[in-house]
Design an enzyme around this catalytic site. Structure first.
Site, PDB file in Angstrom:
ATOM      1  N   MET A   1       4.667   7.600  -4.019  1.00  0.00           N
ATOM      2  CA  MET A   1       3.919   7.973  -5.225  1.00  0.00           C
ATOM      3  C   MET A   1       3.059   9.202  -4.925  1.00  0.00           C
ATOM      4  SD  MET A   1       3.140   4.477  -7.253  1.00  0.00           S
ATOM      5  CE  MET A   1       1.659   4.037  -6.396  1.00  0.00           C
TER       6      MET A   1
ATOM      7  N   LEU B   1       0.389  12.206  -0.087  1.00  0.00           N
ATOM      8  CA  LEU B   1       1.039  11.859   1.174  1.00  0.00           C
ATOM      9  C   LEU B   1       0.064  11.881   2.344  1.00  0.00           C
ATOM     10  CD1 LEU B   1       4.312  13.949   0.703  1.00  0.00           C
ATOM     11  CD2 LEU B   1       3.893  11.550   0.114  1.00  0.00           C
TER      12      LEU B   1
ATOM     13  N   GLU C   1      -0.215  10.445   6.853  1.00  0.00           N
ATOM     14  CA  GLU C   1       0.576  10.280   8.084  1.00  0.00           C
ATOM     15  C   GLU C   1       1.564   9.111   8.005  1.00  0.00           C
ATOM     16  OE1 GLU C   1       1.169  11.961  10.974  1.00  0.00           O
ATOM     17  OE2 GLU C   1       0.140  13.551   9.909  1.00  0.00           O
TER      18      GLU C   1
ATOM     19  N   HIS D   1       3.290   8.138   5.333  1.00  0.00           N
ATOM     20  CA  HIS D   1       4.492   8.656   4.662  1.00  0.00           C
ATOM     21  C   HIS D   1       5.271   9.584   5.601  1.00  0.00           C
ATOM     22  CE1 HIS D   1       1.820   8.108   0.967  1.00  0.00           C
ATOM     23  NE2 HIS D   1       2.861   7.351   0.699  1.00  0.00           N
TER      24      HIS D   1
ATOM     25  N   GLN E   1       4.064  -0.295 -12.239  1.00  0.00           N
ATOM     26  CA  GLN E   1       3.490  -1.139 -11.193  1.00  0.00           C
ATOM     27  C   GLN E   1       1.965  -1.172 -11.213  1.00  0.00           C
ATOM     28  OE1 GLN E   1       5.466   1.373  -8.030  1.00  0.00           O
ATOM     29  NE2 GLN E   1       3.656   0.821  -6.863  1.00  0.00           N
TER      30      GLN E   1
ATOM     31  N   GLY F   1       7.174   1.314   4.663  1.00  0.00           N
ATOM     32  CA  GLY F   1       6.165   0.989   5.673  1.00  0.00           C
ATOM     33  C   GLY F   1       5.829  -0.495   5.660  1.00  0.00           C
TER      34      GLY F   1
ATOM     35  N   GLN G   1       5.871  -5.927  -0.390  1.00  0.00           N
ATOM     36  CA  GLN G   1       6.781  -4.994  -1.068  1.00  0.00           C
ATOM     37  C   GLN G   1       8.056  -4.809  -0.241  1.00  0.00           C
ATOM     38  OE1 GLN G   1       5.697  -1.134  -3.028  1.00  0.00           O
ATOM     39  NE2 GLN G   1       6.312  -0.236  -1.097  1.00  0.00           N
TER      40      GLN G   1
ATOM     41  N   SER H   1      -3.039   6.031   0.482  1.00  0.00           N
ATOM     42  CA  SER H   1      -3.461   7.073  -0.460  1.00  0.00           C
ATOM     43  C   SER H   1      -4.798   6.702  -1.095  1.00  0.00           C
ATOM     44  CB  SER H   1      -2.403   7.261  -1.550  1.00  0.00           C
ATOM     45  OG  SER H   1      -1.172   7.560  -0.937  1.00  0.00           O
ATOM     46  N   ARG H   2      -5.074   5.397  -1.185  1.00  0.00           N
ATOM     47  CA  ARG H   2      -6.316   4.952  -1.840  1.00  0.00           C
ATOM     48  C   ARG H   2      -7.540   5.135  -0.944  1.00  0.00           C
ATOM     49  NH1 ARG H   2      -2.554   1.160  -4.504  1.00  0.00           N
ATOM     50  NH2 ARG H   2      -2.662   1.665  -6.732  1.00  0.00           N
TER      51      ARG H   2
HETATM   52  O1  PAF Z   1       4.939   2.134  -1.948  1.00  0.00           O
HETATM   53  C1  PAF Z   1       4.941   2.941  -2.910  1.00  0.00           C
HETATM   54  O2  PAF Z   1       4.440   4.051  -2.824  1.00  0.00           O
HETATM   55  C2  PAF Z   1       5.554   2.507  -4.228  1.00  0.00           C
HETATM   56  O3  PAF Z   1       5.360   1.151  -4.452  1.00  0.00           O
HETATM   57  C3  PAF Z   1       7.049   2.872  -4.346  1.00  0.00           C
HETATM   58  C4  PAF Z   1       7.871   2.153  -3.303  1.00  0.00           C
HETATM   59  C5  PAF Z   1       7.218   4.379  -4.199  1.00  0.00           C
HETATM   60  C6  PAF Z   1       7.583   2.466  -5.727  1.00  0.00           C
HETATM   61  O4  PAF Z   1       6.914   3.118  -6.759  1.00  0.00           O
END
Ligand code: PAF
Length: 275
Positions: free
Chosen positions: A21, A24, A26, A28, A52, A138, A144, A177-178
Site C-alpha cells: 500500500m 515503503l 525497509e 517492503h 480493508q 512479511g 494476513q 508504514s504506520r
Molecule cells: O500488507 C499490505 O500492505 C496489504 O494488506 C496488501 C497485502 C498490499 C493488500 O492490500
C-alpha cells in the site's frame, strides 16, 4: 499490466510480486530484494485498498508519498511498478468478495471486522492481473500471511506464497508504514511491543510452555498508560491461530497495541529463532 507480465513470461522470466500500500520502508524493500534475488522480473504494486479499512480507520490519512516510493523502487531496480486506479480495482457494481473463513474472524479480524475479506479480495484480484509465480509477504502481518497462503491453497491459485522475516529498527521496533504517525514520545512507548515479545521468548527459552502463563508475560509487558492500550495479547498455534491451552509444543505470540491513536501489531514465534 497483464500484457507486460505475459511478455516477460514469453521471454522465459519467472515473475516475483510484492503487493504493497506504499509508504515503503525497509520491510517492503527486503521483500523486493528477495524477489529480485529469486525471480527473473519483479513487480511491485502500490494500492491503498479501501476494502480493508473499517469506518473511522485511517484510509484518508494513510501516507501516500508516491514520488519517494517510486524513487526507492527505482534504486532497487524493480522491473515494474503497478499503480492501479481505484475505478479500475473497484469499478461501479463491484460486489464479489473472498470470504476468509474462521481464521479471518480471530484477532485482527475481530478487531477490524471485514478487514481480511478486503485484503483477500484485493490480493486475489492483484494476483489475477499480475499473474506472478511467487508473491512475497512479511511475517509481521502473520495472520494476513496465513490467510493469503490458505486462499492460494484453497483456490488452487498458481502462485507460491513466500513468507519473509519481519524487519526491525536497531531498537527492535518492527518497520510499519504506520510508525510515521508516532510522535517521538509515542515511538519510545511503542518499543513495549518488542520488549513484551522478547520477554515471552525468554520465558519460553527458560522452559515455560503453559499458554496462559506465556499470555500473562505478554500482557505484563504492555503496561497500559495514557498513551498505551492493549487490544489483544495471545499465544496461538502458528498454523491454526487457535489459542494454545495446556502445554504447548509450538507457539506464536501476537500483540496488537494502540499507542496514541496508532494501532500497531507485532508477533514472534516463541519456539524458533527470531523472525
Ligand atoms: O500488507 C499490505 O500492505 C496489504 O494488506 C496488501 C497485502 C498490499 C493488500 O492490500
Amino acid at each position: 499490466m497483464r500484457h507486460w507480465s505475459q511478455a516477460r513470461r514469453r521471454e522465459g522470466a519467472s515473475l516475483g510480486f510484492v503487493p504493497t500500500m506504499g509508504a515503503l520502508h525497509e520491510g517492503h524493500l527486503s521483500l523486493v530484494r528477495r524477489s529480485r534475488g529469486e525471480c527473473g522480473a519483479t513487480v511491485v504494486s502500490i494500492y491503498v485498498n479501501p476494502l480493508q479499512f473499517g469506518p473511522g480507520e485511517d484510509l484518508e490519512r494513510y501516507p501516500r508519498p508516491l514520488e519517494r516510493d517510486a524513487a526507492l523502487l527505482d534504486r532497487e531496480e524493480v522491473d515494474a511498478l503497478f499503480l492501479p486506479r481505484r475505478e479500475e480495482m473497484l469499478p461501479p457494481g463491484f460486489t464479489t468478495k473472498v470470504v476468509p473463513g474462521p481464521l479471518g474472524d480471530r484477532y485482527e479480524g475481530r478487531s477490524r471486522p471485514g478487514h481480511f475479506a478486503g485484503v483477500l479480495t484485493i490480493v486475489a484480484k492483484l494476483f489475477a492481473i499480475v499473474g506472478p509465480d511467487r508473491a512475497y509477504f512479511g511475517r509481521k502481518d502473520a495472520q494476513q500471511l496465513a490467510l493469503v497462503a490458505r486462499m492460494a491453497r484453497d483456490l488452487d491459485l498458481p502462485v507460491e506464497i513466500v513468507p519473509c522475516p519481519t524487519v526491525r529498527e536497531p531498537d527492535g521496533l518492527a518497520f510499519s508504514s504506520r510508525n510515521a504517525y508516532l510522535s517521538p514520545g509515542q515511538r519510545t512507548s511503542a518499543l513495549c511491543l518488542h520488549r513484551a515479545l522478547e520477554r515471552a521468548r525468554a520465558a519460553w527459552a527458560g522452559g515455560e510452555r503453559r499458554g496462559a502463563a506465556l499470555r500473562e508475560v505478554l500482557r505484563q509487558g504492555i503496561r497500559a498508560g495514557p498513551e498505551v492500550a492493549l487490544d489483544y495479547a495471545a499465544v496461538v498455534d502458528p498454523d491454526t491461530f487457535e489459542e494454545g491451552e495446556g502445554t504447548l509444543a509450538t507457539a506464536l505470540a501476537l500483540l496488537a497495541v494502540r499507542v496514541g491513536s496508532t494501532r500497531l501489531i507485532d508477533n514472534s514465534r516463541l519456539d524458533s529463532p527470531a523472525q
